[in-house]
Design an enzyme around this catalytic site. Sequence first.
Site, PDB file in Angstrom:
ATOM      1  N   ASP A   7     -13.075  10.763  -8.051  1.00  0.00           N
ATOM      2  CA  ASP A   7     -12.414  11.070  -6.789  1.00  0.00           C
ATOM      3  C   ASP A   7     -11.037  10.413  -6.833  1.00  0.00           C
ATOM      4  OD1 ASP A   7     -12.173  11.843  -3.993  1.00  0.00           O
ATOM      5  OD2 ASP A   7     -12.551   9.740  -3.520  1.00  0.00           O
ATOM      6  N   ASP A   9      -8.567   9.542  -3.540  1.00  0.00           N
ATOM      7  CA  ASP A   9      -8.319   8.609  -2.442  1.00  0.00           C
ATOM      8  C   ASP A   9      -9.473   7.623  -2.286  1.00  0.00           C
ATOM      9  OD1 ASP A   9      -5.889   9.957  -0.783  1.00  0.00           O
ATOM     10  OD2 ASP A   9      -7.222  11.503  -1.563  1.00  0.00           O
ATOM     11  N   ASP A 167     -16.131   7.321  -3.580  1.00  0.00           N
ATOM     12  CA  ASP A 167     -16.283   6.332  -2.513  1.00  0.00           C
ATOM     13  C   ASP A 167     -16.794   6.934  -1.212  1.00  0.00           C
ATOM     14  OD1 ASP A 167     -13.808   7.717  -1.860  1.00  0.00           O
ATOM     15  OD2 ASP A 167     -13.421   6.083  -0.458  1.00  0.00           O
TER      16      ASP A 167
END
Length: 229
Positions: A7, A9, A167
């Site tokens: 991922d 961000d 996250d």
Amino acid sequence: MDTVLFDLDGTLVDTLDDIVRSVNTALRDHGLPALSRTEVRDRVGEGGTALIEASVRKSGRAVGPALVARAQESYLTGYAAAPAEESRPYPGAEVLLSRLRAAGIRTALCTNKAGGVTAELLRALGLDGWFDAVVTGDGPAGRKPSPEPLRHALKLAGGSAGLMVGDSRHDLAAAHAAAMPAAWVGFGYGRPDADRAPDLELPRLDALESAARAAHIRLHGTTASASAP
């Protein structure tokens, strides 16, 4: 696993301050209340529309879809113009990418961010060229939590089995649906769902290989990835 999918961000790059700045400028310009850093942080993985809608709910006003669309477009335009004023790769990000690629392990980026701003952010931070595949939220495979972006990224990277590093609960759900193990970064923006634990947790990015070994997940290079920048 011959491919590691990341991922963006909250996983590879801390982008929160630039997002907070851009979205609150757009909200104020359209008469909507600003969001706190925590309110933005909790919704980063859900996309810009979720941020605008959170402000609308906070306002308590009856706001039509046209205003939401205008505020959304203003946010996206402003953010795309300056996505990396305060954003920085997390410690160990570039070292990890370099180490994986040197070992012949393929690397892919799988983000819900739009393609144009993703490319500009990677370029500004010197991260362009580090990936065998980049899949973004406005591409043909759709957005996480669908498993299709992960499957598409794995195919584009030329890999056969992937480990997803993220996250947000969307990252975990997408990995689960794609039958991929998932690594959770504890320093990111999201929180895992209580009923869907990750296969491994990372206190920092450069702990990936050791955490994978402890979880009995083997990272194995095949033919070497493209050379690092």
